[in-house]
Design a protein around this motif. Sequence first.
Motif, PDB file in Angstrom:
ATOM      1  N   ASP A 222       0.795  -1.241  -0.068  1.00  0.00           N
ATOM      2  CA  ASP A 222      -0.033  -0.003   0.041  1.00  0.00           C
ATOM      3  C   ASP A 222       0.898   1.328   0.079  1.00  0.00           C
ATOM      4  O   ASP A 222       2.044   1.285   0.368  1.00  0.00           O
ATOM      5  N   ASN A 223       0.434   2.547  -0.558  1.00  0.00           N
ATOM      6  CA  ASN A 223       1.087   3.660  -0.528  1.00  0.00           C
ATOM      7  C   ASN A 223       1.273   4.057   0.962  1.00  0.00           C
ATOM      8  O   ASN A 223       0.450   3.991   1.900  1.00  0.00           O
ATOM      9  N   ASP A 260      -9.081   0.909   0.349  1.00  0.00           N
ATOM     10  CA  ASP A 260      -9.615   1.233   1.824  1.00  0.00           C
ATOM     11  C   ASP A 260      -9.106  -0.065   2.492  1.00  0.00           C
ATOM     12  O   ASP A 260      -9.892  -0.905   2.758  1.00  0.00           O
ATOM     13  N   GLY A 261      -7.639  -0.245   2.836  1.00  0.00           N
ATOM     14  CA  GLY A 261      -7.072  -1.219   3.312  1.00  0.00           C
ATOM     15  C   GLY A 261      -6.861  -2.381   2.463  1.00  0.00           C
ATOM     16  O   GLY A 261      -6.279  -2.089   1.281  1.00  0.00           O
ATOM     17  N   ASP A 262      -7.508  -3.595   2.445  1.00  0.00           N
ATOM     18  CA  ASP A 262      -7.717  -4.553   1.549  1.00  0.00           C
ATOM     19  C   ASP A 262      -8.761  -4.527   0.596  1.00  0.00           C
ATOM     20  O   ASP A 262      -8.835  -5.425  -0.536  1.00  0.00           O
ATOM     21  N   ASP A 263      -9.356  -3.452   0.754  1.00  0.00           N
ATOM     22  CA  ASP A 263     -10.800  -3.601  -0.038  1.00  0.00           C
ATOM     23  C   ASP A 263     -10.463  -2.401  -1.146  1.00  0.00           C
ATOM     24  O   ASP A 263      -9.795  -1.489  -0.846  1.00  0.00           O
ATOM     25  N   GLY A 314     -10.973  -8.070  -4.132  1.00  0.00           N
ATOM     26  CA  GLY A 314      -9.941  -6.831  -3.475  1.00  0.00           C
ATOM     27  C   GLY A 314      -8.564  -7.232  -3.638  1.00  0.00           C
ATOM     28  O   GLY A 314      -8.145  -7.886  -4.466  1.00  0.00           O
ATOM     29  N   MET A 315      -7.760  -6.448  -2.970  1.00  0.00           N
ATOM     30  CA  MET A 315      -6.164  -6.616  -2.908  1.00  0.00           C
ATOM     31  C   MET A 315      -5.817  -7.637  -2.404  1.00  0.00           C
ATOM     32  O   MET A 315      -6.491  -8.247  -1.249  1.00  0.00           O
ATOM     33  N   GLN A 316      -4.786  -7.996  -2.712  1.00  0.00           N
ATOM     34  CA  GLN A 316      -3.882  -9.311  -2.018  1.00  0.00           C
ATOM     35  C   GLN A 316      -3.621  -9.095  -0.718  1.00  0.00           C
ATOM     36  O   GLN A 316      -2.964  -7.980  -0.440  1.00  0.00           O
ATOM     37  N   ASN A 325     -12.211  -7.320  -0.593  1.00  0.00           N
ATOM     38  CA  ASN A 325     -13.363  -7.169  -1.509  1.00  0.00           C
ATOM     39  C   ASN A 325     -13.472  -6.048  -2.384  1.00  0.00           C
ATOM     40  O   ASN A 325     -12.660  -4.896  -2.086  1.00  0.00           O
ATOM     41  N   GLN A 326     -14.238  -6.194  -3.656  1.00  0.00           N
ATOM     42  CA  GLN A 326     -14.391  -4.920  -4.323  1.00  0.00           C
ATOM     43  C   GLN A 326     -15.585  -4.524  -4.215  1.00  0.00           C
ATOM     44  O   GLN A 326     -16.722  -5.222  -4.188  1.00  0.00           O
ATOM     45  N   ILE A 327     -16.044  -3.323  -3.764  1.00  0.00           N
ATOM     46  CA  ILE A 327     -17.096  -2.565  -3.273  1.00  0.00           C
ATOM     47  C   ILE A 327     -17.488  -1.753  -4.302  1.00  0.00           C
ATOM     48  O   ILE A 327     -16.787  -0.639  -4.705  1.00  0.00           O
ATOM     49  N   VAL A 328     -18.450  -2.032  -5.213  1.00  0.00           N
ATOM     50  CA  VAL A 328     -19.080  -1.159  -6.353  1.00  0.00           C
ATOM     51  C   VAL A 328     -20.183  -0.334  -5.861  1.00  0.00           C
ATOM     52  O   VAL A 328     -21.191  -0.737  -5.126  1.00  0.00           O
ATOM     53  N   GLU A 329     -19.941   0.884  -5.963  1.00  0.00           N
ATOM     54  CA  GLU A 329     -20.925   2.036  -5.532  1.00  0.00           C
ATOM     55  C   GLU A 329     -21.666   2.606  -6.663  1.00  0.00           C
ATOM     56  O   GLU A 329     -20.996   3.188  -7.344  1.00  0.00           O
TER      57      GLU A 329
END
Length: 370
Positions: A222-223, A260-263, A314-316, A325-329
């Motif tokens: 992560d950054n 957002d973290g691993d998401d 989401g991210m490893q 997770n991938q959260i689609v808004e």
Amino acid sequence: MARRDYYDVLGVARNADSAEIKKAYRRLAMDFHPDRNPGSKDSEDRFKEASEAYEVLSDPDKRAHYDRFGFEGLRATGFEGFSGIDDIFSHFSDLFGDFFGFGGGGRGRRGAPRGGDVRLDVRLAFAEAVAGCAKEVELSRRVTCAGCAGTGAAAGSRPDRCPTCGGRGQVVHQQGFFMIGTVCPSCRGEGTVVKDKCKDCRGAGVTTKTETLTVNIPAGVDNGQRLRLSGKGENAPRGGGAGNLYVDIHVAPDERFVRDGDDVHTPLLVSYATAVLGGTVTIPTLDDDTNGTAELDLEPGTQPGTVVVRKGHGMQRLDGYGRGNQIVEIGIDVPTRVTEKQRELLRAFAAEGGEEVPERRSFFGRKRKK
């Protein structure tokens, strides 16, 4: 030597407090100290093992990762163990001072400071942070002088034992009833002095070298995170341990994915008609170097702000246990310009639902207040 559970290594319970952990490590450090077991590879391995266990269990953050995810969980903390005995003595110099009365447990030359740490910045595209990558970086650091092999002495000569401290690196002064050990002022703790200096390094034992180094970036980094590469920093003169290389990660943003973290959050605009009638839409995914796509089925009457969670996309996770997770808004793409035909249809739609849409008057068409 096979890795053993850190709690078993120190012989403490999993709920042991910091005092118990420190006491257990002190006992093992004294039993397996290399100076007390010269030439014993088994004792040296046990000393390293106990030191690694203490480093993890005495640090609340490392201990929490280890308790939850085991050895793999330590990757998220940047801990990769120690590069050698000298690295351990340098890292725990204050602690060994408490244990033995001298930094490094009275090891003289081995208790000398290790080489300096080096820090560098590595910039990644978002896709590189997702999949992990190998980055080549140019690094200037002090390395062991090839001309004198780090001794600082000219060819055909060697350093002499310091006459002030007798090679111990420390001198002892008596103050009342107390014996106080301080760094030798003649050799600065090294235990040796160089009379005939190497011409290449002028007696320093190290020279500056610029070289290309490959840094392996783990997937999911992560950054703002920092990686620690043990023993990849500067070399120390006259046999001292090498410092560490710290890599600060900078990840470029991607407008399709907000981490957002691993998401990751993916904003998705759909037309008003699609939101009302439902349908299948295409979304970007992290697969195929963030060039992947997936289809998402929307129910009729989807409202603005609706959230769809794609678990495990989401991210490893840096600990190696799955992905976030991938959260689609969902948002509604309201057109800023419509044709006259579309305007008529929208009014008919509103009328069918019993809604009256007032006509919009222009600025100049409004009545002035008297």
